[in-house]
Design an enzyme around this catalytic site. Structure first.
Site, PDB file in Angstrom:
ATOM      1  N   ASP A  64       2.065  -4.681 -20.022  1.00  0.00           N
ATOM      2  CA  ASP A  64       2.447  -6.039 -20.434  1.00  0.00           C
ATOM      3  C   ASP A  64       3.303  -5.956 -21.696  1.00  0.00           C
ATOM      4  OD1 ASP A  64       2.594  -8.731 -21.019  1.00  0.00           O
ATOM      5  OD2 ASP A  64       0.566  -8.813 -21.895  1.00  0.00           O
ATOM      6  N   ASN A 120       4.817  -8.720 -23.286  1.00  0.00           N
ATOM      7  CA  ASN A 120       4.912  -9.923 -24.127  1.00  0.00           C
ATOM      8  C   ASN A 120       3.573 -10.553 -24.481  1.00  0.00           C
ATOM      9  OD1 ASN A 120       4.272 -10.874 -21.637  1.00  0.00           O
ATOM     10  ND2 ASN A 120       5.902 -12.406 -21.516  1.00  0.00           N
ATOM     11  N   ASP A 154       1.111 -11.774 -22.745  1.00  0.00           N
ATOM     12  CA  ASP A 154       0.446 -12.849 -21.998  1.00  0.00           C
ATOM     13  C   ASP A 154      -0.680 -12.314 -21.098  1.00  0.00           C
ATOM     14  OD1 ASP A 154       1.829 -11.640 -19.980  1.00  0.00           O
ATOM     15  OD2 ASP A 154       2.887 -13.441 -19.303  1.00  0.00           O
ATOM     16  N   ASP A 160       4.526  -6.716 -16.582  1.00  0.00           N
ATOM     17  CA  ASP A 160       5.827  -7.297 -16.252  1.00  0.00           C
ATOM     18  C   ASP A 160       6.910  -6.220 -16.187  1.00  0.00           C
ATOM     19  OD1 ASP A 160       6.421  -6.806 -19.042  1.00  0.00           O
ATOM     20  OD2 ASP A 160       5.242  -8.612 -19.461  1.00  0.00           O
ATOM     21  N   ASP A 216       8.949  -4.092  -2.282  1.00  0.00           N
ATOM     22  CA  ASP A 216       7.932  -4.423  -1.293  1.00  0.00           C
ATOM     23  C   ASP A 216       8.429  -5.643  -0.512  1.00  0.00           C
ATOM     24  OD1 ASP A 216       5.444  -4.693   0.024  1.00  0.00           O
ATOM     25  OD2 ASP A 216       4.400  -3.995  -1.774  1.00  0.00           O
ATOM     26  N   ASP A 250       5.493  -4.519   4.232  1.00  0.00           N
ATOM     27  CA  ASP A 250       4.116  -4.992   4.264  1.00  0.00           C
ATOM     28  C   ASP A 250       3.674  -5.331   5.692  1.00  0.00           C
ATOM     29  OD1 ASP A 250       1.866  -6.000   2.515  1.00  0.00           O
ATOM     30  OD2 ASP A 250       2.327  -7.879   3.533  1.00  0.00           O
ATOM     31  N   GLU A 262       3.966  -0.184   6.436  1.00  0.00           N
ATOM     32  CA  GLU A 262       2.504  -0.250   6.409  1.00  0.00           C
ATOM     33  C   GLU A 262       2.018  -0.626   7.801  1.00  0.00           C
ATOM     34  OE1 GLU A 262      -1.160  -2.478   4.048  1.00  0.00           O
ATOM     35  OE2 GLU A 262       0.596  -3.627   4.601  1.00  0.00           O
ATOM     36  N   HIS A 300      -2.987  -0.329  -3.835  1.00  0.00           N
ATOM     37  CA  HIS A 300      -3.545  -1.495  -4.519  1.00  0.00           C
ATOM     38  C   HIS A 300      -4.613  -2.215  -3.708  1.00  0.00           C
ATOM     39  CE1 HIS A 300      -0.597  -2.863  -1.712  1.00  0.00           C
ATOM     40  NE2 HIS A 300      -1.021  -4.106  -1.857  1.00  0.00           N
ATOM     41  N   ASP A 301      -4.853  -1.781  -2.491  1.00  0.00           N
ATOM     42  CA  ASP A 301      -5.876  -2.411  -1.647  1.00  0.00           C
ATOM     43  C   ASP A 301      -7.123  -1.542  -1.502  1.00  0.00           C
ATOM     44  OD1 ASP A 301      -4.145  -4.569  -1.020  1.00  0.00           O
ATOM     45  OD2 ASP A 301      -3.272  -3.474   0.663  1.00  0.00           O
TER      46      ASP A 301
HETATM   47  C1  GLC Z   1      -0.881  -5.872   2.848  1.00  0.00           C
HETATM   48  C2  GLC Z   1      -0.918  -5.741   1.354  1.00  0.00           C
HETATM   49  C3  GLC Z   1      -2.047  -6.570   0.819  1.00  0.00           C
HETATM   50  C4  GLC Z   1      -1.808  -7.998   1.194  1.00  0.00           C
HETATM   51  C5  GLC Z   1      -1.590  -8.160   2.710  1.00  0.00           C
HETATM   52  C6  GLC Z   1      -0.982  -9.492   3.037  1.00  0.00           C
HETATM   53  O1  GLC Z   1      -1.983  -5.303   3.462  1.00  0.00           O
HETATM   54  O2  GLC Z   1      -0.984  -4.399   0.980  1.00  0.00           O
HETATM   55  O3  GLC Z   1      -2.194  -6.439  -0.564  1.00  0.00           O
HETATM   56  O4  GLC Z   1      -2.871  -8.809   0.798  1.00  0.00           O
HETATM   57  O5  GLC Z   1      -0.710  -7.192   3.214  1.00  0.00           O
HETATM   58  O6  GLC Z   1       0.339  -9.548   2.588  1.00  0.00           O
HETATM   59 CA    CA Z   2       3.606 -10.160 -19.498  1.00  0.00          CA
END
Ligand code: GLC
Ligand code: CA
Length: 546
Positions: free
Chosen positions: A28, A30, A32, A36, A105, A206, A248, A322-323
């Protein structure tokens, strides 16, 4: 088209390592409390030092953030939370100076319900954008069918203005796009080409296996027109530039993966599939229903993908995103052997064929977190909690599932140093920092060759130095061994040997390959006195000329 090894060897992404950034949680700038683009720019030197070739950036486009940016309301603008279009251009150019490409993405299965297209689409059935989405007739309270959304609840939402339901595989704020409509497809291609013009290095697509849905037949994954759509998409966009594209695909088999990643370049560069990831769930149930980790099955799955795609396709190599929960808390040991097991998992994965992905913090051995319920932020997690409580699960049971599988395990702020909030923000972070940041952080690892960071840094270098990483043919050794994961990779003039112990105790290994293993490229312990004994989570990688 015949597989042509010469052409393929020179694809830059075959020797590349990709680093995934979840922008909210990275840095981050700034105060908040939300990461970013300027924060990322300020950390490019760190990434250059690690040695990665490209950054996969989770979505930064304009979005109401119902699913943290996976609900896009403007594909050609940056969300003010992350910065501006100028910041994005600066990121592309600053990264470029360090020979790092930016992979965007692309969320093409659905948009946000606040996207202009959907705001128009819901006005009337005659609206030119109506058909950009998937609608079915019905009466209020009488759903077209019983399909469920991934984040809980029905997959249908009623819109009184048009007297129809729209289809959403994810949240109600993520209406599915109708790929059957050629005008929609054209708009998508134009948007992608606009980003290509801006100099991005590629795209991550995605849930791409869900775009060709057919809800009347309850088909979500691998719909009948999927590969037709992908070939058109590729022809109209990606093929015009030297890009990397990664799809994906939760529902991919090795057979389907060969279509996605056909070396003739007709669809995508590679597939991002999850067969090795889904092994700790009870078959036929949800990811929250935990099953013990089946080690032999893990070997079988990796081995099969390595063999089937050799010369015929290309896979991603990953443990995290991230999942997903943190790998060291899953297949490794996040207590006593955190460092050893994190390195072992890295060495094991990076020796295989495919393109490795490192998810932010993985290179530090970051772990899962145990939040109090009110500290969780993820829409899937919060919905699941409600749903299971209503179904009669106990609170303890649900929390155990969340500790193991909540997506927030991956979304805790990046641990830069041992200062306040781990150096992630000077404000108050949107999600709480994992309290172990005083012990686990980048600052303490970057100058230490023996750290997890040092191990990843070295693995990335090795991949560039030795062609066997990209080209060698995989062979599993000791297939039925319950403790050891061992394999070779062989090409014309050299051989790589990887031997890993998956347990917190010593094991004996008898392998004729160890009689003359060659030079030790990397390991997670000092050189062994007894090469035939592997200590807890010990991993060794050897190379020799043939
Ligand atoms: C993919 C992403 C996930 C998102 C889902 C819907 O699986 O990795 O984070 O919630 O698609 O877009
Ligand atoms: Ca920020």
């Amino acid at each position: 088209m015949e597989y042509n090894n010469e052409i393929n060897r020179y694809k830059w992404w075959k020797t590349a390592v990709i680093y995934q950034i979840y922008p909210r949680s990275f840095a981050d700038s700034n105060g908040d409390g939300i990461g970013d683009l300027q924060g990322i720019i300020s950390r490019l030197d760190y990434l250059e030092n690690l040695g990665i070739d490209a950054i996969w950036l989770s979505p930064v486009c304009r979005s109401p953030q119902d699913d943290n940016g996976y609900d896009i309301s403007d594909y050609q603008d940056i969300d003010p939370m992350f910065g501006t279009l100028e910041d994005m251009e600066e990121l592309i150019s600053e990264a470029g100076k360090r020979r790092i490409r930016i992979i965007m993405d692309l969320v093409l299965n659905h948009s946000s319900d606040e996207h202009f297209w959907f705001r128009e689409a819901r006005k009337s059935r005659e609206n030119p954008y109506h058909d950009y989405y998937v609608w079915r007739d019905g009466a209020e309270g009488e759903l077209p069918n019983d399909m469920r959304a991934v984040f809980g609840g029905p997959a249908w939402e009623w819109v009184p203005e048009v007297g129809q339901y729209y289809f959403h595989q994810f949240s109600v704020k993520q209406p599915d796009l109708n790929w059957e409509n050629p005008r929609l497809r054209r708009e998508i291609y134009d948007m992608i080409n606009w980003w290509i013009e801006k100099g991005v290095g590629g795209f991550r697509l995605d849930v791409i296996d869900q775009i060709a849905k057919d809800p009347d037949r309850k088909i979500t994954n691998n719909g009948p027109r999927l590969h037709e759509f992908l070939r058109e998409l590729s022809r109209e966009t990606f093929q015009k530039a030297d890009l990397v594209t990664v799809g994906e695909a939760w529902g991919a088999t090795t057979e389907l993966a060969k279509l996605y990643s056909n070396p003739d370049n007709s669809e995508l560069s590679m597939v991002f599939q999850f067969e090795h990831i889904c092994l700790d769930q009870i078959p036929g149930k949800e990811k929250w229903d935990l099953a013990p980790l089946p080690f032999l099955k893990l070997k079988e799955v990796f081995g099969r993908w390595q063999k089937e795609l050799y010369g015929k396709g290309w896979n991603s190599l990953f443990w995290n995103n991230h999942d997903l929960p943190r790998i060291v808390s899953r297949w490794g040991n996040d207590g006593e052997y955190r460092v050893e097991s994190a390195k072992m998992l890295a060495i094991l994965l990076h020796g295989m064929q495919g393109t490795p992905y490192i998810y932010q913090g993985e290179e530090l051995g970051m772990t899962n977190v145990r939040y109090a319920l009110e500290e969780y932020r993820d829409i899937e997690t919060l919905n699941l909690y409600k749903e299971r409580l209503e179904k009669g699960y106990s609170q303890e049971e649900i929390m155990e599932s969340l500790y193991a599988k909540s997506r927030d395990n991956a979304r805790t702020p990046m641990q830069w140093n041992d200062g306040e909030n781990a150096g992630f923000t000077e404000g108050s972070p949107w999600i709480r920092v994992n309290p172990n940041y005083r012990e686990i952080n980048a600052a303490s690892q970057m100058t230490d060759g023996e750290s997890v960071f040092g191990c990843y840094q070295r693995l990335i270098r090795l991949r560039k130095e030795y062609s066997v990483f990209a080209d060698g043919e995989f062979k599993m050794l000791l297939e039925d061994d319950e403790d050891i994961f061992a394999y070779t990779r062989t090409e014309a003039f050299s051989r790589l040997l990887v031997v890993c112990n998956f347990h917190d105790r010593e094991v004996k290994v008898s392998l004729k390959e160890l009689d003359d293993p060659g030079k030790l490229l990397i390991a997670n312990y000092q050189e062994a006195e007894q090469p035939t004994v592997l200590r807890a989570y010990e991993a060794r990688m050897y190379w020799k000329e043939r």
